[in-house]
Motif scaffolding. Structure first.
Motif, PDB file in Angstrom:
ATOM      1  N   ALA A  84       0.813  -1.221   0.000  1.00  0.00           N
ATOM      2  CA  ALA A  84       0.000   0.000   0.000  1.00  0.00           C
ATOM      3  C   ALA A  84       0.844   1.268   0.000  1.00  0.00           C
ATOM      4  CB  ALA A  84      -0.932  -0.003   1.205  1.00  0.00           C
ATOM      5  N   THR A  85       2.043   1.210   0.577  1.00  0.00           N
ATOM      6  CA  THR A  85       2.857   2.428   0.684  1.00  0.00           C
ATOM      7  C   THR A  85       3.961   2.490  -0.368  1.00  0.00           C
ATOM      8  OG1 THR A  85       4.446   1.453   2.223  1.00  0.00           O
ATOM      9  CG2 THR A  85       2.484   2.493   3.169  1.00  0.00           C
ATOM     10  N   MET A  86       4.122   1.382  -1.096  1.00  0.00           N
ATOM     11  CA  MET A  86       5.244   1.312  -2.014  1.00  0.00           C
ATOM     12  C   MET A  86       5.043   2.177  -3.248  1.00  0.00           C
ATOM     13  SD  MET A  86       7.251  -2.062  -3.083  1.00  0.00           S
ATOM     14  CE  MET A  86       6.183  -2.333  -4.455  1.00  0.00           C
ATOM     15  N   ALA A  87       6.063   2.974  -3.572  1.00  0.00           N
ATOM     16  CA  ALA A  87       6.002   3.814  -4.769  1.00  0.00           C
ATOM     17  C   ALA A  87       6.729   3.141  -5.914  1.00  0.00           C
ATOM     18  CB  ALA A  87       6.637   5.168  -4.484  1.00  0.00           C
ATOM     19  N   GLY A  88       7.734   2.369  -5.582  1.00  0.00           N
ATOM     20  CA  GLY A  88       8.504   1.721  -6.634  1.00  0.00           C
ATOM     21  C   GLY A  88       9.684   0.975  -6.053  1.00  0.00           C
ATOM     22  N   ILE A  89      10.315   0.206  -6.921  1.00  0.00           N
ATOM     23  CA  ILE A  89      11.494  -0.549  -6.504  1.00  0.00           C
ATOM     24  C   ILE A  89      12.604  -0.262  -7.497  1.00  0.00           C
ATOM     25  CG2 ILE A  89      12.454  -2.888  -6.393  1.00  0.00           C
ATOM     26  CD1 ILE A  89       9.954  -3.783  -5.005  1.00  0.00           C
ATOM     27  N   VAL A  90      13.774   0.064  -6.973  1.00  0.00           N
ATOM     28  CA  VAL A  90      14.931   0.258  -7.841  1.00  0.00           C
ATOM     29  C   VAL A  90      15.630  -1.085  -7.954  1.00  0.00           C
ATOM     30  CG1 VAL A  90      17.069   1.542  -8.206  1.00  0.00           C
ATOM     31  CG2 VAL A  90      15.154   2.630  -7.012  1.00  0.00           C
ATOM     32  N   LYS A  91      15.543  -1.677  -9.153  1.00  0.00           N
ATOM     33  CA  LYS A  91      16.193  -2.974  -9.372  1.00  0.00           C
ATOM     34  C   LYS A  91      17.608  -2.683  -9.864  1.00  0.00           C
ATOM     35  CE  LYS A  91      11.901  -5.386 -10.568  1.00  0.00           C
ATOM     36  NZ  LYS A  91      11.564  -5.855  -9.244  1.00  0.00           N
ATOM     37  N   SER A  92      18.495  -2.600  -8.900  1.00  0.00           N
ATOM     38  CA  SER A  92      19.819  -2.057  -9.199  1.00  0.00           C
ATOM     39  C   SER A  92      20.803  -3.103  -9.670  1.00  0.00           C
ATOM     40  CB  SER A  92      20.371  -1.439  -7.934  1.00  0.00           C
ATOM     41  OG  SER A  92      20.565  -2.484  -6.991  1.00  0.00           O
TER      42      SER A  92
ATOM     43  N   VAL B 179      28.700   3.054  -6.441  1.00  0.00           N
ATOM     44  CA  VAL B 179      27.622   4.031  -6.328  1.00  0.00           C
ATOM     45  C   VAL B 179      26.754   3.879  -7.567  1.00  0.00           C
ATOM     46  CG1 VAL B 179      26.995   6.478  -6.261  1.00  0.00           C
ATOM     47  CG2 VAL B 179      28.979   5.671  -4.978  1.00  0.00           C
ATOM     48  N   ILE B 180      25.449   3.809  -7.348  1.00  0.00           N
ATOM     49  CA  ILE B 180      24.514   3.668  -8.463  1.00  0.00           C
ATOM     50  C   ILE B 180      23.638   4.910  -8.530  1.00  0.00           C
ATOM     51  CG2 ILE B 180      22.498   2.365  -9.277  1.00  0.00           C
ATOM     52  CD1 ILE B 180      23.974  -0.173  -8.426  1.00  0.00           C
ATOM     53  N   LYS B 181      23.559   5.462  -9.738  1.00  0.00           N
ATOM     54  CA  LYS B 181      22.727   6.650  -9.978  1.00  0.00           C
ATOM     55  C   LYS B 181      21.411   6.194 -10.596  1.00  0.00           C
ATOM     56  CE  LYS B 181      22.752  10.813 -12.921  1.00  0.00           C
ATOM     57  NZ  LYS B 181      23.562  11.582 -13.883  1.00  0.00           N
ATOM     58  N   TRP B 182      20.319   6.680 -10.052  1.00  0.00           N
ATOM     59  CA  TRP B 182      19.010   6.280 -10.593  1.00  0.00           C
ATOM     60  C   TRP B 182      18.059   7.458 -10.607  1.00  0.00           C
ATOM     61  CZ3 TRP B 182      15.179   6.418  -6.681  1.00  0.00           C
ATOM     62  CH2 TRP B 182      15.646   6.347  -5.370  1.00  0.00           C
ATOM     63  N   LYS B 183      16.993   7.286 -11.361  1.00  0.00           N
ATOM     64  CA  LYS B 183      16.037   8.374 -11.579  1.00  0.00           C
ATOM     65  C   LYS B 183      14.895   8.268 -10.578  1.00  0.00           C
ATOM     66  CE  LYS B 183      14.953  11.856 -14.144  1.00  0.00           C
ATOM     67  NZ  LYS B 183      15.957  12.941 -14.228  1.00  0.00           N
ATOM     68  N   VAL B 184      14.668   9.346  -9.853  1.00  0.00           N
ATOM     69  CA  VAL B 184      13.537   9.368  -8.922  1.00  0.00           C
ATOM     70  C   VAL B 184      12.245   9.425  -9.735  1.00  0.00           C
ATOM     71  CG1 VAL B 184      12.408  10.646  -7.052  1.00  0.00           C
ATOM     72  CG2 VAL B 184      14.914  10.554  -7.163  1.00  0.00           C
TER      73      VAL B 184
ATOM     74  N   THR C 279      11.011   7.157 -11.984  1.00  0.00           N
ATOM     75  CA  THR C 279      10.969   6.031 -12.940  1.00  0.00           C
ATOM     76  C   THR C 279      11.730   4.827 -12.394  1.00  0.00           C
ATOM     77  OG1 THR C 279      13.013   6.591 -14.099  1.00  0.00           O
ATOM     78  CG2 THR C 279      11.006   7.692 -14.846  1.00  0.00           C
ATOM     79  N   TRP C 280      12.598   5.084 -11.407  1.00  0.00           N
ATOM     80  CA  TRP C 280      13.367   4.055 -10.689  1.00  0.00           C
ATOM     81  C   TRP C 280      14.374   3.359 -11.601  1.00  0.00           C
ATOM     82  CZ3 TRP C 280      11.387   6.471  -6.998  1.00  0.00           C
ATOM     83  CH2 TRP C 280      10.004   6.664  -6.879  1.00  0.00           C
ATOM     84  N   GLU C 281      14.659   3.985 -12.764  1.00  0.00           N
ATOM     85  CA  GLU C 281      15.587   3.314 -13.679  1.00  0.00           C
ATOM     86  C   GLU C 281      17.027   3.666 -13.311  1.00  0.00           C
ATOM     87  OE1 GLU C 281      15.988   5.074 -18.091  1.00  0.00           O
ATOM     88  OE2 GLU C 281      14.620   6.213 -16.792  1.00  0.00           O
ATOM     89  N   VAL C 282      17.896   2.679 -13.476  1.00  0.00           N
ATOM     90  CA  VAL C 282      19.307   2.878 -13.160  1.00  0.00           C
ATOM     91  C   VAL C 282      19.980   3.574 -14.337  1.00  0.00           C
ATOM     92  CG1 VAL C 282      21.491   1.681 -12.723  1.00  0.00           C
ATOM     93  CG2 VAL C 282      19.397   0.948 -11.563  1.00  0.00           C
ATOM     94  N   LEU C 283      20.705   4.690 -14.046  1.00  0.00           N
ATOM     95  CA  LEU C 283      21.289   5.504 -15.110  1.00  0.00           C
ATOM     96  C   LEU C 283      22.795   5.319 -15.252  1.00  0.00           C
ATOM     97  CD1 LEU C 283      19.422   8.836 -14.257  1.00  0.00           C
ATOM     98  CD2 LEU C 283      18.777   7.157 -15.985  1.00  0.00           C
ATOM     99  N   ASP C 284      23.453   5.045 -14.140  1.00  0.00           N
ATOM    100  CA  ASP C 284      24.919   4.967 -14.198  1.00  0.00           C
ATOM    101  C   ASP C 284      25.403   4.238 -12.954  1.00  0.00           C
ATOM    102  OD1 ASP C 284      27.523   5.416 -15.132  1.00  0.00           O
ATOM    103  OD2 ASP C 284      27.689   7.379 -14.139  1.00  0.00           O
TER     104      ASP C 284
END
Ligand code: CUA
Length: 654
Positions: free
Chosen positions: A383-391, A417-422, A424-429
């Motif tokens: 219920a509270t989850m906005a997303g998951i970063v699958k890193s 260190v992993i860079k991701w988009k708040v 969309t949760w996608e990993v960028l770098d």
């Protein structure tokens, strides 16, 4: 600071060093050209100033180190919880009370998390707070003087790790017990832990002048509270604490506290807590703890004993606390600049769980609970989850943010260190760290206005990064340029102690308020004098007080007679200088303490107990002028059973 062209040998040497140490082929930089570009980015030419202050905790050093970024220059080590002979902290009579606790004088602690004061969710450069993790305390450092000015003890706590994270306007800094303990402390079997040990969360009120006072504690189940962050923007009024050992085990936690698939983030509605306090819905508990305060005017620290604390019990305060389930054993809990997203860094998992504050409020409204622990509702995970970063990284620890909607998370196990988009949760770098990165810091990166230019990774293992120095090598910090799409390593430097956490702030927010001297006419120290004419030596029984001055390049008096074995001699030394950066030192042969290091316009006191008759030298220990070496004197010590006349002088009477 402008990026300078490499035009001299220093720059060239730096470039070579970087080429060798980072191999030039990491993080997308290619060969010598890439490394040279990196060196340029971290290069601050001699005489130029850094763009940011960085404050790195010292961990087991107990102190706080101040660096300039991007150069990595060490600017100062501020003594906080550990005695420091270099600055006489904890050695002179003025600062000894700072290290008093309900356990007595403690010369050390383990300092983990510096936290800048904030206004409207933005670091404001007034103070920096830091926790003592071993004997639960919070210290406040004044950023006009870079001196520790207050330390408050936290009762009903065992260890203070999730601290001292601030609320949006520095209404409070918070603390949470690391260890569940009996509350109140009592003699009981350790294996009665589950259900009987408690975990106090403390809200320390910060007054307009910075003074700290425990407003209330919340008596939580005896989980282990690890880190915290307060809400901002729309989530202002809430503070989030991560927890582990929700299994409530008292042994072999590496196994026993990793059994549950999920632990909790405790969401505390502190605005509601204020309401419960105002309504009198609390218990006044007897708890003794100390508060130590250094007064800049009297230049003395004093200790105050506190005897009670207001305690709120979640079972009596509906709506005060909710648990958000989080993948097992989360370390950091971080809130994005908008205040909407709460990131749980489940350090034994590969994924980051992002909770939505808006969804959390809706779930509370709909009573969408999946469980209850000790009367505290556990919100439905989905219920509270906005997303998951699958890193695909391993061991997420800590997340901070930039000014472009990106997040950066350290992964301890996969050392990157992993860079991701708040959103969309996608990993960028992703970039590797050398080695085993713990926390990271982006100036303002946990605030509403991140600077988004540099990222500092603090690594636990150094191994081959520097010249070997025996079995221990210093921890390392690595600075990345994050202004582009790809993160780029630009500097690698050793640290003081073990930094667990850091804060950064634009230099100009602090530097213009930095104090240069203490005004002599404002010196209200009880034993200050303002001129050489006032110098004197006074006997009060076996206590002798020497009222002394220092100015380039002599002490007054510099010849003292009439001291006896068995005396307690207090040297109250006032530095008469009124010029920036002219401290004097003061050291006595055989004194069982450190030197004094007295700032212009200040008075400090050294206590000396002479051991045998003779003539004992003293001198200035800080190189202050061409005649620094001549800045010295003598004290004549007579036998205990004699009655020598007190005499003092400087120079020869004409
Ligand atoms: Cu005063 Cu050296």
């Amino acid at each position: 600071m402008k990026v300078k062209k490499l035009q001299n040998l220093i720059g060239f040497a730096l470039m070579l060093v970087l080429m060798v140490s980072c191999g030039g082929d990491q993080n997308g930089s290619t060969g010598p050209l890439g490394a040279g570009g990196a060196a340029q980015k971290a290069y601050v030419a001699p005489g130029e100033l850094d763009e940011f202050y960085a404050f790195l905790s010292g961990g087991f050093s107990g102190q706080l180190a101040v660096y300039g970024l991007p150069s990595g220059r060490l600017l100062k080590v501020i003594p906080v919880f550990s005695v420091d002979a270099e600055k006489a902290y904890g050695f002179n009579e003025e600062t000894k009370p700072m290290l008093e606790t309900s356990h007595g004088f403690i010369p050390w602690d383990d300092s983990h998390h510096p936290e800048l004061s904030q206004t409207n969710g933005v670091p404001d450069g007034r103070w920096i707070f830091i926790n003592g993790n071993n004997t639960p305390r919070i210290a406040r450092i004044d950023l006009t003087t870079f001196e520790t000015v207050e330390i408050i003890e936290l009762p009903n706590s065992g260890g203070n790790h999730s601290s001292p994270f601030t609320t949006e306007n520095t209404e409070y800094v918070v603390a949470g017990t690391r260890f569940g303990v009996p509350v109140p402390q009592q003699d009981m079997a350790i294996d009665e832990y589950a259900g009987k040990f408690k975990g106090a969360l403390s809200f320390v009120k910060i007054a307009d002048d910075g003074r700290m006072d425990i407003a209330f504690q919340i008596l939580m189940p005896g989980f282990n509270y690890d880190l915290a962050h307060s809400g901002k923007g729309l989530s202002h009024g809430w503070t989030f604490f991560s927890s582990y050992n929700t299994e409530e085990s008292n042994t072999l936690l590496e196994v026993e506290a990793s059994k549950n698939d999920k632990d909790f983030i405790a969401a505390i509605n502190w605005k509601l807590a204020e309401q419960y306090i105002a309504e009198g819905n609390f218990e006044e508990m007897n708890s003794s703890y100390l508060r130590n305060f250094y007064d800049e005017h009297t230049q003395m620290a004093t200790t105050e004993k506190m005897n009670t604390v207001k305690v709120l019990k979640p079972e009596d305060c509906p709506g005060l606390v909710y648990f958000l389930p989080c993948p097992k054993s989360p370390h950091g809990v971080d809130v994005d600049p908008t205040g909407e997203y709460i990131i749980g860094n489940g350090k034994l998992s590969a994924e980051l769980t992002v909770h939505s504050f808006t969804k959390m409020l809706a779930a509370i409204e709909q009573e969408d609970f999946e469980d209850e622990r000790y009367g505290i509702p556990v919100l439905n995970f989905d219920a509270t989850m906005a997303g998951i970063v699958k890193s695909t990284g391993l061991g997420p620890l800590h997340t901070e943010f930039d000014d472009k909607g990106n997040a950066y998370t350290t992964f301890f196990i996969s050392s990157e260190v992993i860079k991701w988009k708040v959103g969309t949760w996608e990993v960028l770098d992703r970039v590797p760290c050398y080695y085993s990165v713990g926390h990271l810091m982006i100036p303002g990166g946990d605030s509403r206005e991140p600077a988004g230019k540099y990222l500092l990774a603090m690594n636990k293992i150094t191994k081959d990064r520097y010249l070997p120095t025996g079995p221990e090598v210093n921890q390392s910090a690595q600075l990345f340029d994050i202004s582009g799409e790809k993160m780029e390593l630009i500097l690698d430097f050793p640290t003081v102690g073990e930094p667990h956490y850091a804060q950064g702030i634009a230099a100009d927010v602090i530097m213009n308020n930095s104090k240069q001297t203490y005004k002599l006419e404002e010196n209200m120290h009880p034993h200050a004098i303002r001129s050489e004419e006032e110098t004197k030596v006074v006997r009060e029984g076996n206590v002798v007080r020497v009222y002394m001055t220092s100015i380039r390049s002599h002490f007054a008096p510099d010849n003292i007679e009439g001291i006896k074995v068995g005396d307690e001699v207090y040297f109250h030394v006032t530095n008469l200088e009124q010029e920036y950066d002219v401290p004097h030192g003061f050291a006595v042969m055989g004194a069982r303490t450190s030197e004094l290091l007295i700032m212009p316009g200040q008075t400090e006191t050294l206590l000396w107990r002479p051991q045998y008759p003779g003539v004992i030298p003293f001198y200035c220990s800080d190189f202050c002028s061409a005649l620094h070496q001549e800045m010295q004197g003598y004290i004549r010590v007579s036998a205990q059973n004699t009655s020598p006349e007190i005499k003092w002088s400087v120079g020869i009477d004409e």
